[in-house]
Design a protein around this motif. Structure first.
Motif, PDB file in Angstrom:
ATOM      1  N   ALA A  44       0.850  -1.196   0.000  1.00 20.32           N
ATOM      2  CA  ALA A  44       0.000   0.000   0.000  1.00 20.32           C
ATOM      3  C   ALA A  44       0.880   1.239   0.000  1.00 20.32           C
ATOM      4  N   THR A  45       0.268   2.374  -0.336  1.00 23.20           N
ATOM      5  CA  THR A  45       0.932   3.673  -0.276  1.00 23.20           C
ATOM      6  C   THR A  45       0.066   4.598   0.566  1.00 23.20           C
ATOM      7  N   GLN A  46       0.651   5.152   1.616  1.00 22.79           N
ATOM      8  CA  GLN A  46      -0.085   6.018   2.539  1.00 22.79           C
ATOM      9  C   GLN A  46       0.318   7.470   2.310  1.00 22.79           C
ATOM     10  N   TYR A  47      -0.683   8.324   2.122  1.00 21.92           N
ATOM     11  CA  TYR A  47      -0.467   9.743   1.850  1.00 21.92           C
ATOM     12  C   TYR A  47      -0.917  10.568   3.050  1.00 21.92           C
ATOM     13  N   VAL A  48      -0.139  11.588   3.380  1.00 19.86           N
ATOM     14  CA  VAL A  48      -0.597  12.644   4.292  1.00 19.86           C
ATOM     15  C   VAL A  48      -0.648  13.913   3.449  1.00 19.86           C
ATOM     16  N   THR A  59      -5.096  11.720   6.076  1.00 17.51           N
ATOM     17  CA  THR A  59      -4.331  10.525   5.719  1.00 17.51           C
ATOM     18  C   THR A  59      -5.175   9.620   4.828  1.00 17.51           C
ATOM     19  N   LEU A  60      -4.600   9.260   3.681  1.00 17.21           N
ATOM     20  CA  LEU A  60      -5.271   8.365   2.741  1.00 17.21           C
ATOM     21  C   LEU A  60      -4.358   7.189   2.447  1.00 17.21           C
ATOM     22  N   THR A  61      -4.927   5.996   2.373  1.00 15.09           N
ATOM     23  CA  THR A  61      -4.140   4.798   2.057  1.00 15.09           C
ATOM     24  C   THR A  61      -4.675   4.176   0.772  1.00 15.09           C
ATOM     25  N   ILE A  62      -3.796   4.022  -0.206  1.00 15.67           N
ATOM     26  CA  ILE A  62      -4.151   3.447  -1.505  1.00 15.67           C
ATOM     27  C   ILE A  62      -3.526   2.056  -1.605  1.00 15.67           C
ATOM     28  N   PRO A  63      -4.333   0.994  -1.765  1.00 11.90           N
ATOM     29  CA  PRO A  63      -3.760  -0.353  -1.871  1.00 11.90           C
ATOM     30  C   PRO A  63      -3.027  -0.549  -3.196  1.00 11.90           C
ATOM     31  N   ASN A  64      -1.987  -1.360  -3.165  1.00  8.56           N
ATOM     32  CA  ASN A  64      -1.236  -1.738  -4.365  1.00  8.56           C
ATOM     33  C   ASN A  64      -1.295  -3.250  -4.537  1.00  8.56           C
ATOM     34  N   ASN A  65      -0.820  -3.719  -5.670  1.00  9.35           N
ATOM     35  CA  ASN A  65      -0.811  -5.162  -5.916  1.00  9.35           C
ATOM     36  C   ASN A  65       0.023  -5.876  -4.850  1.00  9.35           C
TER      37      ASN A  65
END
Length: 254
Positions: A44-48, A59-65
């Motif tokens: 995952a990639t977590q954004y602030v 804070t947003l978390t975008i899942p990755n493969n």
């Protein structure tokens, strides 16, 4: 020297001894890591992000493969702010404050700063992969003038020109861990520097390093180093006009 066995290290680290990095908004970094046969893990990639019109960061978390490795493989992450923002949901915009990558048990965090670096160091790190450090430093330019002259028929000319230009850079105050990392990076066998004094990505030689560091909480760590271009050159540092014409061109001499 690793304090754990190689297999555990590779499954819990990117190919760098750092896990946190301060970068400018126009940063460009490559992160590499190795997956082992049979390794699995969530990614995952977590954004602030400071969204437009909001008072507090979000804070947003975008899942990755996920990782599902069948064989030994080298994975490559080419990271920059524009591309990272492109993965955010539609309608989400604002100022990016930090990004954390989760790749199985591996984590790496970028904190973004508005401060523009004065030097960018590109080097081969401990794992023989490319890495980048952004530095704020004061740089002095020193010229060692060394040439011979001859006079013939009233005209003088120079020969045996061994004049050298050397630079001395001293960083701003650094944390103990970053100062150690920079000191090690400066000892790399392959170094490139982005500086206003040189053409972009010039190869350099480090001629001296002063690095006396303390892990005390009130320590004011600096690293001073001297460097010069690998190839002798005369830098052109005067800003040039862009030669933009705003009138119709007329071929006067036809």
């Amino acid at each position: 020297m690793l304090r754990t066995n190689c297999e555990l290290f590779l499954q819990s680290h990117f190919l760098t001894t750092h896990a946190v990095r301060l970068v400018p908004h126009n940063f460009q970094l490559d992160l590499q890591y190795i997956v082992l046969p049979g390794e699995t893990g969530q990614c995952a990639t977590q954004y602030v992000i400071q969204r437009d019109g909001k008072d507090t960061p979000e804070t947003l978390t975008i899942p990755n493969n996920p990782i599902a490795a069948k064989q030994f493989d080298l994975c490559f992450e080419d990271i920059n702010e524009e591309e990272l923002l492109g993965y955010l949901p539609q309608g989400v915009n604002g100022k990016l404050l930090s990004v954390t990558l989760f790749r199985g048990n591996r984590t790496f965090t970028f904190f973004l700063t508005d401060k523009v670096p004065t030097l960018t160091l590109l080097f081969q790190n401990e794992f023989n992969v490319s890495d980048t450090l952004y530095l704020t430093a004061q740089t002095k330019r020193k010229v060692s003038f060394d040439r011979s002259f001859a006079v013939c028929c009233g005209e003088s000319s120079a020969y045996d020109d061994n004049t050298e230009v050397e630079y001395e850079s001293e960083t701003s105050s650094l944390s103990y861990s970053f100062a150690r990392h920079l000191t090690q990076a400066l000892q790399s066998h392959k170094l490139f520097l982005i500086s206003p004094e040189l053409p972009v990505g010039s190869s350099i030689l480090i001629t001296d390093i002063e690095s006396e560091l303390s892990d005390a909480t009130n320590a004011n760590n600096h690293v001073k180093f001297k460097w010069k271009p690998l190839r002798k050159q005369v830098p052109f540092t005067v800003p040039r006009l862009h030669n933009i014409f705003n009138q119709v061109y007329n071929n006067t001499f036809d």
